[in-house]
Design an enzyme around this catalytic site. Structure first.
Site, PDB file in Angstrom:
ATOM      1  CG  MET B 112     -47.955   0.351   8.866  1.00  0.00           C
ATOM      2  SD  MET B 112     -47.273  -1.089   9.694  1.00  0.00           S
ATOM      3  CE  MET B 112     -47.496  -2.356   8.441  1.00  0.00           C
ATOM      4  CG  HIS B 113     -52.864  -1.564   8.697  1.00  0.00           C
ATOM      5  ND1 HIS B 113     -52.290  -2.739   8.252  1.00  0.00           N
ATOM      6  CD2 HIS B 113     -52.397  -1.389   9.960  1.00  0.00           C
ATOM      7  CE1 HIS B 113     -51.535  -3.246   9.206  1.00  0.00           C
ATOM      8  NE2 HIS B 113     -51.572  -2.445  10.257  1.00  0.00           N
ATOM      9  CG  ASP B 272     -46.516   3.202  12.016  1.00  0.00           C
ATOM     10  OD1 ASP B 272     -46.518   1.961  11.903  1.00  0.00           O
ATOM     11  OD2 ASP B 272     -47.509   3.855  12.406  1.00  0.00           O
TER      12      ASP B 272
END
Lengths: 502, 544
Positions: B112-113, B272
């Site tokens: 992520m991110h 995830d």
């Protein structure tokens, strides 16, 4: 002519023969085992203790017996042995680590007063001191108590077994917490409160006095000459200070072992109310007219714990490569961690002694990151000892007078890098004595004084002066460590708060 | 957020019929009529591809590793081109070993991110800045200020500004790399850049979008207020979908990349953690997972939107349409025990090698020699700082209460207890938010140890269950693809096809009471040490 110094410790008996000029001629030693019959209790077979003294002296006497002119006994304090009219033990020695007399300590404290006990004896009331153990025997072991003619400290006991009257020197007498250090005699106030007479204790004398000579029978049993002079010795800490040449105000002796002991010399007792606040011990030096102020804290036992618990892999490596384990660890620590570890280790694994005095204190390791290795932990143990040292030295400087140098001796002063670390963290010059046998040296000096080899103990220290390496604080390292002591002190406060709140 | 195991990173591998969720032996007779679902997890160190059949059985798996970039200490970047190569390689591997059949849909999940910046010709402008990059402290402060303070930000985005999130990275580029910024027309998350290369669509799913700090997590759409406060154009961002929705189909180039027919549908997928939750069955209210990997994650599904006003846990959109999940993170969970093993357990590691067993087995046996409570010894597991609940990056690990009677057995047990108390901290916040915790599922390396499972049950005061070995986010992505393709009617239905409950470990009344008391003490220790941590950190920074 040679002089024999005997050091009867709590874990072993050591003896060293010195020439008149202070050269070490021979040494011997015997370990003995303490028993712990119940939690908080610590005893030893007093007969076995005496046998260890006999065997140690006999071993030395085989080579040096004919030329030994005088001997003196230095002993660990606070232990008490009940003996009959012949000086034979009627029960086990109650050791200094025995803490059973908690109630008796409270009773004595409430009848005499904590401040008054400290004013009279220079000691903060604690069940380790002999008088409280004698009170315990009175209450809890009346049969044994009735059989006992006297209750002796270790030196008095050994002198009695050597066939002399049970003399006790002032410094060791002080460790009973029944000795008036101003009048230099047993304290009537404390004896009254304890229900004891002075003739049930040893006979107080100054250190370094000629007490008598060995009879033919005793001398033969030990392998020494008949007529060997026996001098009064001292408590091991001030005797070690004498052996380290620490005889005058402005000097501090630092014995580095399982516990770390600091003895600062002054011309008058320093048992002020402020010193009581830090639980400092203030009592007679073995140098007549001088006093020592004692600070102490657990140290070597923490290093040993770290090595035993955390460095099993290194022990195997040391065995494989036939290296000294501590040398190996010192080397790896220097490699992994040349500067401050960034850790704060609280070494109070058996409670905190001076200057905190908090029996509930425990140890801690604070500040771990993934980058820390066990060698950082190993080094953090030495940083912690140096921090405790710094705190204690600051208190001693404040309450016992200023000093310039600290003379360090003992097994835990072996590594130069850790002595240097002490200098850097404390900002004080450390002088390392080139021998680990300071106590036996001091005892031999007292034996020589008793025999007239030296006019007085101070002269012995001067004539037997050792040339010792100096460790001066290094500015860079000192600056790097500057925040550590403040951090250390605050952390102790923060952790103490969690205990008190709980 | 990394959903990592305790072991070494996976090596490149391809296996047929791997033992995985709901693999009930290989059915050799199933042939031409079979159809499959393909799931990807574009992770931080590797991409994993997983092919499952319509009953949720794993048919084939493959993974391919790639490197990261560390241009400065505490920075973390990656070349997006690596992901495409890994996706292509792993897709071809699993398809090569699978029996013939049609792939009905593709699902994507990933780290992520991370931020991928594209210019108007859809070219990657600079390496992606990843979730574990720590450069954006100042930008976090700026976002908090622009949003009107921490509480206001949390009310808008459901989360506080953390250095790892996407929005601070965008602001960092705008401030420090204006030449890049002026050409940027799109910002995509890692898996969504892969999607773009497969289908040509700019799309993301709501769980992954939750980690940008630009999503109105409650309303499940980009936050107009935050975009305005940060002076960002909504056109920079892809379109949001619920996780099982189809966002597009493979175009010719994408089809070639995977070795699949053009027109194959691709679903939105999930971040995830969200996708992993689908694989672990954390898709119904009341079901919570406690995962003990390098880091520890407490993950709860929630039917109602719930955010912690103090921002101590994350609230993200779930992969289940219209629902949410709440997540607390213990940064060094298994990581603490790993450090203990590496530094202080040389003897056990050597012994384990001789006997051919897992060193953690011996370390657990060592810990089991100590009584509950480790004789008063505590370990605070903050080796790499602390996330939930204190959010203190200066916090450090410690043992408190050491005495002569302690040895390595107590130290080992204290580490395990401390990590478990930290997990309980996360659980307590989640419970306190009114999110029901009816069933706890233990996952990750820590769940393999019976001793640690019992400790978890006793510390949490609730039974702890294990499930059939999870395949992680790639498996969840494949299940989501199945929902999108109509194989299952809903995400929970897909999960049911996959997840089997195995053991249940119930708390023992006496141990539970004893731990309760110690947990309270554990919680007090951080507060006592907070200031010391800050001072130690200040010294450390000065030294550098």
């Amino acid at each position: 002519m040679s002089l024999l110094g005997v050091d009867v410790g709590s874990g072993s008996c050591k003896a060293v023969v010195f020439g008149e000029d202070g050269t070490l001629e021979g040494q011997a030693g015997r370990p003995y085992q303490m028993s712990v019959p119940a939690p908080g209790r610590a005893e030893m077979d007093a007969e076995a203790l005496w046998q260890a003294v006999v065997e140690t002296i006999r071993e030395l006497a085989q080579v040096h017996g004919r030329k030994i002119e005088a001997l003196a006994i230095a002993a660990h304090g606070e232990t008490v042995i009940a003996v009959d009219a012949d000086g034979r033990p009627v029960g086990p020695a109650l050791m200094n680590a025995d803490n059973r007399a908690v109630e008796e300590t409270c009773a004595l404290e409430s009848s005499v007063g904590r401040e008054e006990i400290y004013r009279l004896t220079g000691l903060p009331p604690h069940p380790m001191f002999a008088i409280t153990k004698i009170m315990w025997l009175q209450r809890h072991a009346p049969a044994l108590y009735a059989k006992a003619k006297r209750f002796l400290s270790v030196e008095d006991y050994v002198l009695g077994r050597l066939g002399l009257p049970p003399y006790t020197d002032y410094s060791l007498a002080c460790r009973t917490m029944a000795f008036d250090l101003h009048r230099q005699d047993w304290s009537p106030e404390i004896l009254r409160a304890a229900g004891l007479r002075a003739d049930q204790l040893g006979l107080p004398v100054p250190s370094g006095q000629k007490l008598g000579t060995l009879s033919a029978a005793t001398a033969a049993a030990l392998g020494l000459r008949e007529g060997t002079i026996v001098g009064s010795g001292g408590h091991d800490q001030p005797t070690g200070a004498l052996g380290a040449g620490v005889v005058d105000p402005g000097q501090v002796a630092n014995s580095a072992g399982t516990y770390e002991c600091l003895a600062a010399v002054s011309e008058a007792p320093r048992n002020t109310p402020a010193a009581l606040g830090f639980s400092l011990n203030s009592y007679c030096h073995v140098v007549p007219g001088q006093y020592v102020t004692l600070a102490f804290f657990p140290a070597g036992l923490v290093s040993r714990w770290l090595v035993e618990q955390l460095c099993g892999e290194d022990r195997l490596e040391a065995q494989r490569s036939d290296r000294d384990l501590y040398d190996l660890l010192d080397h790896k620590a220097a490699q992994d961690c040349p500067g401050p570890t960034g850790l704060c280790l609280m070494p109070h694994f058996v409670g905190a002694c001076t200057p905190h005095w908090d029996p509930r204190a425990t140890g801690a390791i604070v500040g771990l990151t993934p980058a820390h290795t066990r060698y950082h932990l190993y080094k953090a143990g030495y940083e912690a000892i140096a921090c405790e040292l710094a705190l204690n030295l600051a208190v001693l400087a404040d309450l016992a007078g200023p000093f310039e140098r600290v003379v360090i001796h003992g097994g835990n002063a072996r590594s130069s890098s850790w002595v240097q670390l002490r200098a850097d963290i404390t900002g004080t010059t450390m002088v390392r004595l080139p021998t680990t046998e300071a106590v036996c040296r001091g005892a031999a000096m007292l034996a020589g004084t008793a025999a007239g080899v030296f006019a007085q103990a101070r002269e012995a220290a001067l004539r037997w002066r050792l040339s010792s390496p100096e460790f001066r604080p290094e500015a860079l390292s000192r600056a790097a460590y500057a925040p550590q002591i403040a951090q250390y002190q605050r952390l102790f406060g923060a952790l103490a708060e969690t205990r008190n709140r709980g | 957020m990394k959903n990592s195991g305790m072991g070494v990173p996976p090596m490149e591998k391809a296996a047929q019929g791997q033992d995985g969720p709901a693999t009930h032996g290989q059915d050799a007779r199933a042939t031409a009529s079979r159809s499959y679902l393909l799931g990807f997890d574009i992770g931080t160190s590797a991409t994993k591809a997983l092919l499952i059949d319509e009953r949720g059985r794993v048919v084939a798996a493959a993974s391919a590793e790639y490197p990261g970039l560390v241009p400065h200490p505490a920075w973390s970047e990656q070349e997006p081109a690596h992901w495409l190569r890994a996706v292509s390689r792993t897709a071809k591997k699993v398809l090569a070993v699978a029996p013939a059949g049609a792939v009905r849909a593709v699902g994507l999940s990933g780290q992520m991110h991370g931020s991928v910046l594209l210019d108007k010709s859809n070219r990657v402008l600079r390496p992606a800045i990843l979730w574990n990059d720590q450069r954006t402290g100042e930008e976090c402060a700026e976002i908090t200020r622009r949003a009107g303070g921490r509480r206001k930000l949390i009310s808008l985005a459901a989360n506080p500004a953390l250095a790892g999130f996407t929005a601070p990275k965008i602001l960092w580029v705008r401030r420090h790399e204006p030449h890049v910024w002026e050409r940027t027309v799109k910002v995509l998350l890692p898996k969504d850049y892969v999607r773009f290369c497969l289908t040509g669509d700019f799309a993301t799913d709501l769980s992954d979008a939750s980690g940008t700090l630009l999503l109105d997590v409650r309303q499940r759409k980009w936050s107009a207020k935050l975009l305005a406060a940060l002076e960002l154009d909504k056109d920079l961002l892809p379109r949001c979908y619920e996780s099982p929705e189809v966002t597009g189909v493979l175009h010719a180039a994408g089809a070639k990349l995977l070795g699949l027919p053009a027109g194959t549908p691709v679903v939105a997928g999930g971040g995830d953690n969200a996708a992993g939750a689908v694989g672990n069955g954390i898709v119904r209210p009341g079901v919570v997972s406690t995962s003990l990997g390098t880091s520890g994650v407490v993950f709860a599904h929630a039917e109602e939107m719930a955010a912690d006003p103090l921002g101590r846990v994350h609230t993200f959109c779930a992969a289940v349409p219209g629902q949410w999940h709440v997540m607390g993170v213990v940064l060094s969970a298994g990581g603490s025990l790993q450090w203990f093993r590496n530094q202080l357990c040389g003897e056990e590691v050597a012994e384990a090698r001789r006997r051919g067993v897992d060193p953690y087995e011996l370390i657990t046996a060592l810990a089991a020699r100590s009584p509950l409570g480790s004789h008063g010894l505590y370990f605070l597991p903050y080796l790499t700082g602390e996330r939930t609940p204190h959010g203190d990056s200066d916090a450090r690990a410690c043992w408190i209460g050491l005495s002569n009677m302690h040895g390595r057995a107590e130290m080992a047990r204290a580490v395990m207890e401390g990590v478990t108390y930290a997990m309980r901290d996360c659980l307590e916040i989640i419970r306190g938010m009114g999110v029901p915790v009816r069933e706890i599922r233990a996952t990750g390396g820590g769940a393999r140890s019976r001793f640690w499972r019992q400790m978890q049950a006793d510390v949490y005061g609730q039974a702890v269950r294990t499930i059939n070995a999870a395949e992680g986010p790639a498996y969840g992505a494949a299940l989501l693809a199945g929902v999108g393709a109509g194989v299952w009617g809903s995400v929970p239905e897909a999960s049911d096809a996959a997840v089997r409950l195995r053991t249940a470990t119930r708390p023992e009344a006496q141990a539970r009471r004893a731990y309760e008391e110690r947990y309270r003490e554990y919680d007090r220790l951080y507060l006592a040490l907070k200031e010391s941590f800050a001072r130690l950190a200040a010294v450390e920074k000065k030294d550098k």
